[in-house]
Design an enzyme around this catalytic site. Sequence first.
Site: not given
Lengths: 445, 445
Positions: B43, B275, B429
């Site tokens: 990656c 797997a 919030k």
Amino acid sequence: MTKVIAVGGVAGGATAASQLRRLDPDIGITIYERYEEISYGSCGMPYHISGEVETRDSLVNMTPEKFKQKNIDVKTCHEVIAVHPHNNTVTVLDKKNNIEFIDSYDYLILSPGGSPRILPVLKDTPQTFSLNKIEDLDDLMAYIETHNISEALVVGSGFIGLEVTENLSERGISVTMLQHDDRIYKNIEADMNGMLYEAMNEHGITLKLNTEITKIDGETAELSNGETINAPLIISGTGISPNTGFLKSSGITLTDKGLIPINKNGQTNFDNIYALGDAAVTRYQHVPGLNMQSALAWPAHRLAHIIANQISGDSSITHEGFLGTNIVQFFDCHIASFGLSEREVADIPHFVVDQQQKNKSGYMKNAAPIRIRIYVDKKSGLILRAAVTGTAGVDKRIDVLAAHTRLGGTAFDLINIEVAYAPPFSSPKDVINMVGYKAIEKAKE
Amino acid sequence: MTKVIAVGGVAGGATAASQLRRLDPDIGITIYERYEEISYGSCGMPYHISGEVETRDSLVNMTPEKFKQKNIDVKTCHEVIAVHPHNNTVTVLDKKNNIEFIDSYDYLILSPGGSPRILPVLKDTPQTFSLNKIEDLDDLMAYIETHNISEALVVGSGFIGLEVTENLSERGISVTMLQHDDRIYKNIEADMNGMLYEAMNEHGITLKLNTEITKIDGETAELSNGETINAPLIISGTGISPNTGFLKSSGITLTDKGLIPINKNGQTNFDNIYALGDAAVTRYQHVPGLNMQSALAWPAHRLAHIIANQISGDSSITHEGFLGTNIVQFFDCHIASFGLSEREVADIPHFVVDQQQKNKSGYMKNAAPIRIRIYVDKKSGLILRAAVTGTAGVDKRIDVLAAHTRLGGTAFDLINIEVAYAPPFSSPKDVINMVGYKAIEKAKE
């Protein structure tokens, strides 16, 4: 008409009133606020000092005029000085006209907040400011400008102490921080706070531990260590006390610290009297039977919604306590925790797991360390307390830990939290997962 | 001696082998890897192009020599070309010496990964590279340097397409991206991907939609729109196909896409054959009965731990499927999602809730919008799919949503997630809470 009185118009009272109006277009709502301003973001005030918050007015959410449009009656400079639960009335002092009167309610919402504790030596010194209400900010900003302030003393190292220090420094003001004992910011573990000292060093903040002010003489301060230093501006950040003196003979239960205990509905010992905000005390969500005083904005907003629903007739919306999730930024340091204090956790059989790794994939250029400590209940495996320090990504880890813990996730189950992985964001085994793997190992010991 | 063979030595196989060795010091472990290198962070490869990952060797976690020290036998350039489950043997091709031989196992771990799908028109063109294995990265970097590459074509707009485009651009290479249809990066909703187009514009990336390469002629490409453009370098990012051709006559069950289904233990249809990785397919954790192919590193690492424990005798460690949490960075755009695809979610009665607000307190100078969309199961209230876009703080919100959903938290319960609030991090919030409040309203409609 059913009538609701809210005592205090900052976060708790104003939010509850707004929510209630949304739920019920007809109910009568009056807010009594003892100072001039209502409904502002007090947590943002330190950031106006540096200009990070550009205008003070951007901190203000609502004015009495805007509330008027919602048919909510706001009386500023009106202080509720007594509550009479058996009559469902309050005594109000109109401070501008110095008139007392009685008002009656069907429901009462107590959100009186707290007042800063000012050390006796600082009382009545013109250069001492706290940062409790927006008028304090206005006074402080005016004082900084008119007195051309270039240096300041900050007393205390809690949320306010740290945030004000950073923002004064960012404004170019040279800061000396005084701490009465040998440890700063006690929300975090003593062996995890080193980065705060480093940041002070890096940003030229002078820290004096085990030091108190013994005398103020004009613009100089005499310190307990014998030094005399310039003190043209002093910020007092030594905690708050709940503004509940007016409740003392009301019959409303108060703790020995003067806090108002509430139940899952937000109710006090009187069914039609509710409380929230800095003066209320509830319990931890994840550990039964332990009180939690959380003078934090998140629980205040959550309780505002709950109380509004309760009053409007929906008794199904309740709260099961809070975790006390909190975070502070101090320059590049991000420091967060939730759950029991270190002292509280000591009473429960637990083990501690530490993990440090990078906040993103280690091969990325600006990967930075992040450190997590969890205190795991030996019986349940739940995380009693979590502490996270580092730079970017601390807020993410504490929020994930909090979301997990709130739903009953154990320390061992942290291995299963499926974080979004790409090299700029985490590792395929994120620090959150690794602390779980370590907890599993540690439990086997 | 019990003997384990792992097929494939990148993320899945190498991690499973390492975990197994930690659990069992005596078990025999052999890894067959068909290419030269093992155990690297694939990656991270795009980030070496720009220098964000400074050295390619920092991507490599383990070498065959280091595995040798752990008593794990690594055979690189050895390709397993057949599996014989009824004999518990594999046929191996030693590619350097072109010798075939048979090896036997008690347990087999299949982690063969995938191979890039290269469009026929690009096959055998010297300037076309994919970024599937670290040798591809080496070849690409050498080609960029020796050919003084200053412009490139990127074909495809998935994870690899976006990440490579960003990193080529950061290196100073001018990029044209080709997309065969009219929508890029299909992991995210068509009406939430606008920021990607903006970022391309801002960074001078040329995007050609509905455009394919029809012919390569030396260093130029003819396009389906009639244009001829320079193509001294082409990166192919048009997906991968599982490397499971060698399993076709083995009796190991494969899906029609050639993927290997696994159960909660990581087992295939043979009890001693496991797997994981890009060639495996499992199911969603939060929606029963739906397959999930997640060619993602997080599930691979999680399955490595599960399979190692299963083989070493701890059958209690299992997995209940995954959410498929994923994220990509493209310059300042952060784009994340989890759960069902848009197509999959269409089959389940649901309603959609959108919320956009700032990633921190709105009065802070660099507060930036963050947008959340959740697809709420009408029956259960669970979040079937979540999509989050914005800049800083996207990873936090998707991780919190994932942690919450995994433990059975509903959309309505999002209001109770107690985020760490301070103005630099969120709102009292938070967007996470607000999307919950909106879900409650929407459910009443």
